[in-house]
Motif scaffolding. Sequence first.
Motif, PDB file in Angstrom:
ATOM      1  N   ALA A  63       0.764  -1.188  -0.075  1.00 35.08           N
ATOM      2  CA  ALA A  63      -0.070  -0.033   0.057  1.00 35.08           C
ATOM      3  C   ALA A  63       0.736   1.150  -0.137  1.00 35.08           C
ATOM      4  N   GLN A  64       0.762   2.078  -0.910  1.00 33.23           N
ATOM      5  CA  GLN A  64       1.520   3.558  -1.085  1.00 33.23           C
ATOM      6  C   GLN A  64       0.560   4.585  -0.680  1.00 33.23           C
ATOM      7  N   VAL A  65       0.611   4.821   0.845  1.00 32.37           N
ATOM      8  CA  VAL A  65      -0.189   5.993   1.145  1.00 32.37           C
ATOM      9  C   VAL A  65       0.863   6.812   2.155  1.00 32.37           C
ATOM     10  N   PHE A  66       0.558   8.168   2.271  1.00 34.38           N
ATOM     11  CA  PHE A  66       1.134   9.113   3.267  1.00 34.38           C
ATOM     12  C   PHE A  66      -0.008   9.868   4.012  1.00 34.38           C
ATOM     13  N   PHE A  67       0.358  10.471   5.060  1.00 32.67           N
ATOM     14  CA  PHE A  67      -0.822  11.091   5.603  1.00 32.67           C
ATOM     15  C   PHE A  67      -0.365  12.681   5.649  1.00 32.67           C
ATOM     16  N   ASN A  68      -1.427  13.471   4.841  1.00 28.38           N
ATOM     17  CA  ASN A  68      -1.323  14.924   5.156  1.00 28.38           C
ATOM     18  C   ASN A  68      -1.873  15.231   6.477  1.00 28.38           C
ATOM     19  N   ASN A  69      -1.076  16.071   7.115  1.00 26.67           N
ATOM     20  CA  ASN A  69      -1.314  16.675   8.547  1.00 26.67           C
ATOM     21  C   ASN A  69      -1.582  18.103   8.754  1.00 26.67           C
ATOM     22  N   CYS A  70      -1.593  18.778   7.579  1.00 28.38           N
ATOM     23  CA  CYS A  70      -1.921  20.183   7.858  1.00 28.38           C
ATOM     24  C   CYS A  70      -3.202  20.576   6.832  1.00 28.38           C
ATOM     25  N   PRO A  71      -4.399  20.960   7.494  1.00 27.75           N
ATOM     26  CA  PRO A  71      -5.791  21.227   6.908  1.00 27.75           C
ATOM     27  C   PRO A  71      -5.710  22.691   6.029  1.00 27.75           C
ATOM     28  N   GLY A  72      -6.572  22.808   5.331  1.00 24.00           N
ATOM     29  CA  GLY A  72      -6.866  24.201   4.804  1.00 24.00           C
ATOM     30  C   GLY A  72      -5.702  24.660   3.686  1.00 24.00           C
ATOM     31  N   VAL A  73      -4.779  23.686   3.355  1.00 26.69           N
ATOM     32  CA  VAL A  73      -3.815  24.283   2.408  1.00 26.69           C
ATOM     33  C   VAL A  73      -3.766  23.146   1.410  1.00 26.69           C
ATOM     34  N   ASN A  74      -3.275  23.475  -0.046  1.00 25.67           N
ATOM     35  CA  ASN A  74      -3.213  22.702  -1.023  1.00 25.67           C
ATOM     36  C   ASN A  74      -2.204  21.427  -0.828  1.00 25.67           C
ATOM     37  N   ASN A  75      -1.360  21.765  -0.161  1.00 22.01           N
ATOM     38  CA  ASN A  75      -0.143  20.499  -0.234  1.00 22.01           C
ATOM     39  C   ASN A  75       0.086  20.643   1.402  1.00 22.01           C
ATOM     40  N   GLY A  76      -0.631  19.375   2.002  1.00 22.95           N
ATOM     41  CA  GLY A  76      -0.805  19.459   3.479  1.00 22.95           C
ATOM     42  C   GLY A  76       0.233  18.410   4.065  1.00 22.95           C
ATOM     43  N   PHE A  77       1.302  18.080   3.466  1.00 27.12           N
ATOM     44  CA  PHE A  77       2.189  17.121   4.025  1.00 27.12           C
ATOM     45  C   PHE A  77       3.387  17.959   4.594  1.00 27.12           C
ATOM     46  N   TYR A  78       3.295  18.508   6.121  1.00 28.00           N
ATOM     47  CA  TYR A  78       4.207  19.240   6.617  1.00 28.00           C
ATOM     48  C   TYR A  78       5.222  18.737   7.302  1.00 28.00           C
ATOM     49  N   GLY A  79       6.509  19.191   7.419  1.00 26.76           N
ATOM     50  CA  GLY A  79       7.634  18.499   7.690  1.00 26.76           C
ATOM     51  C   GLY A  79       7.901  18.144   9.021  1.00 26.76           C
ATOM     52  N   SER A  80       7.089  18.783  10.390  1.00 25.62           N
ATOM     53  CA  SER A  80       7.707  18.319  11.461  1.00 25.62           C
ATOM     54  C   SER A  80       7.095  16.797  11.811  1.00 25.62           C
ATOM     55  N   LEU A  81       6.262  16.247  11.201  1.00 22.50           N
ATOM     56  CA  LEU A  81       6.033  14.626  11.263  1.00 22.50           C
ATOM     57  C   LEU A  81       5.634  14.237  10.004  1.00 22.50           C
ATOM     58  N   GLU A  82       6.346  13.473   9.139  1.00 21.89           N
ATOM     59  CA  GLU A  82       5.763  12.905   8.010  1.00 21.89           C
ATOM     60  C   GLU A  82       5.817  11.357   8.106  1.00 21.89           C
ATOM     61  N   ILE A  83       4.738  10.910   7.887  1.00 23.93           N
ATOM     62  CA  ILE A  83       4.385   9.635   7.928  1.00 23.93           C
ATOM     63  C   ILE A  83       4.077   9.003   6.599  1.00 23.93           C
ATOM     64  N   MET A  84       4.698   7.826   6.347  1.00 26.60           N
ATOM     65  CA  MET A  84       4.785   7.220   5.041  1.00 26.60           C
ATOM     66  C   MET A  84       4.656   5.848   5.292  1.00 26.60           C
ATOM     67  N   SER A  85       3.802   5.125   4.532  1.00 26.67           N
ATOM     68  CA  SER A  85       3.811   3.519   4.412  1.00 26.67           C
ATOM     69  C   SER A  85       4.944   2.884   3.891  1.00 26.67           C
ATOM     70  N   ASN A  86       5.050   1.754   4.292  1.00 26.55           N
ATOM     71  CA  ASN A  86       6.358   1.149   3.658  1.00 26.55           C
ATOM     72  C   ASN A  86       6.339   1.106   2.179  1.00 26.55           C
ATOM     73  N   GLY A  87       4.903   1.088   1.624  1.00 26.59           N
ATOM     74  CA  GLY A  87       5.086   1.052  -0.040  1.00 26.59           C
ATOM     75  C   GLY A  87       5.367   2.610  -0.336  1.00 26.59           C
ATOM     76  N   ALA A  88       4.887   3.493   0.398  1.00 26.74           N
ATOM     77  CA  ALA A  88       5.134   4.906  -0.066  1.00 26.74           C
ATOM     78  C   ALA A  88       6.610   5.350  -0.126  1.00 26.74           C
ATOM     79  N   ILE A  89       7.132   5.025   1.097  1.00 27.48           N
ATOM     80  CA  ILE A  89       8.460   5.211   1.245  1.00 27.48           C
ATOM     81  C   ILE A  89       9.366   4.582   0.119  1.00 27.48           C
ATOM     82  N   ALA A  90       9.038   3.478  -0.332  1.00 27.61           N
ATOM     83  CA  ALA A  90       9.889   2.434  -1.219  1.00 27.61           C
ATOM     84  C   ALA A  90       9.504   3.006  -2.368  1.00 27.61           C
ATOM     85  N   ALA A  91       8.567   3.607  -2.844  1.00 27.19           N
ATOM     86  CA  ALA A  91       8.100   4.109  -4.061  1.00 27.19           C
ATOM     87  C   ALA A  91       8.873   5.564  -4.382  1.00 27.19           C
ATOM     88  N   PHE A  92       8.890   6.170  -3.247  1.00 26.86           N
ATOM     89  CA  PHE A  92       9.506   7.612  -3.336  1.00 26.86           C
ATOM     90  C   PHE A  92      10.959   7.274  -3.352  1.00 26.86           C
TER      91      PHE A  92
END
Length: 303
Positions: A216-245
């Motif tokens: 499964a290739q998923v990551f978690f957006n953690n900042c609401p109300g913005v177009n790109n909500g994957f903010y750097g203080s806590l970046e959460i990526m599934s095994n499949g997502a980090i491998a694909a990246f």
Amino acid sequence: RFAMPVLSGKPCQQLPRVEADVASWAGESSDEVFPQAPAPRFGRLRAAAKVLAGCTVAALVVAASLDLISANALSISKTDRLRGKQELFAAAAGSLFCFCIARTDGYELEILETQSELRAGLFSCDDQMVFSDKQVQISDNFYTTEVGQLSVPLGGGGGPLATGSWVNTQPFFHAWGALRKDRRYLDYDYTIKVDPDTVFFPSMLRQRLPMQGPGAQVFFNNCPGVNNGFYGSLEIMSNGAIAAFLNALDQCQMQLPFQQGWGEDLFCQKCMESAGAVGLPGYDLMTDGNCQGAGGPPQCTPG
């Protein structure tokens, strides 16, 4: 080694009750738990949970490695019982590989040394790496991984997605390359990038993260109300997502316009998306001065 069935047939929604049961078990004296054995040290406690259809924990088996505390040790310390319980529930939920980048000339190393001593923050993940501008020793058996110069400008770039924070993609290219070469992240359900000064509770995060199917290739957006909500203080990526990246990293460097002032978090998000990963809402997983998905600004200040 001793194996001991602890729980059976506990539905997922009863995990807090399960934790209470194990806390009660972990508080028992060593003579009651292992009547014929010296006191076990729980620093290497490992647990395995098998989750079946219907979200039911079918069995939870504790395998405790016996590390003799001393020849005449007859009791388990409170600290060891707590660590044992933490490791028990680490295995029942998703496993976490965590990493950060830290400069050696500021306050970040002191924070990491304290985390290591307390087995807190990044050091309570299942495994971890710390990247730094030069190799330094954080604890008796933990050294950082050198990735070179980490100094970066604050803000800048003329692109529409330019960050007002640190333009830190270049140092992260070195860290991501070292992570890809190390390959330890492949053994864990999730990879977490965390800032050294983020107040981070892996035991709480494990209970909130859904178990993903293989690949499964998923990551978690953690900042609401913005177009790109994957903010750097806590970046959460599934095994499949980090491998694909990491597999797409070189291609993303050639194709994405990160030179326009992107931060590493935006680059990581855009590269994961280009590799087929999907962003899921995780707005209740984090709060900081920029993103208050879980409520208002945190009631704390640095120091």
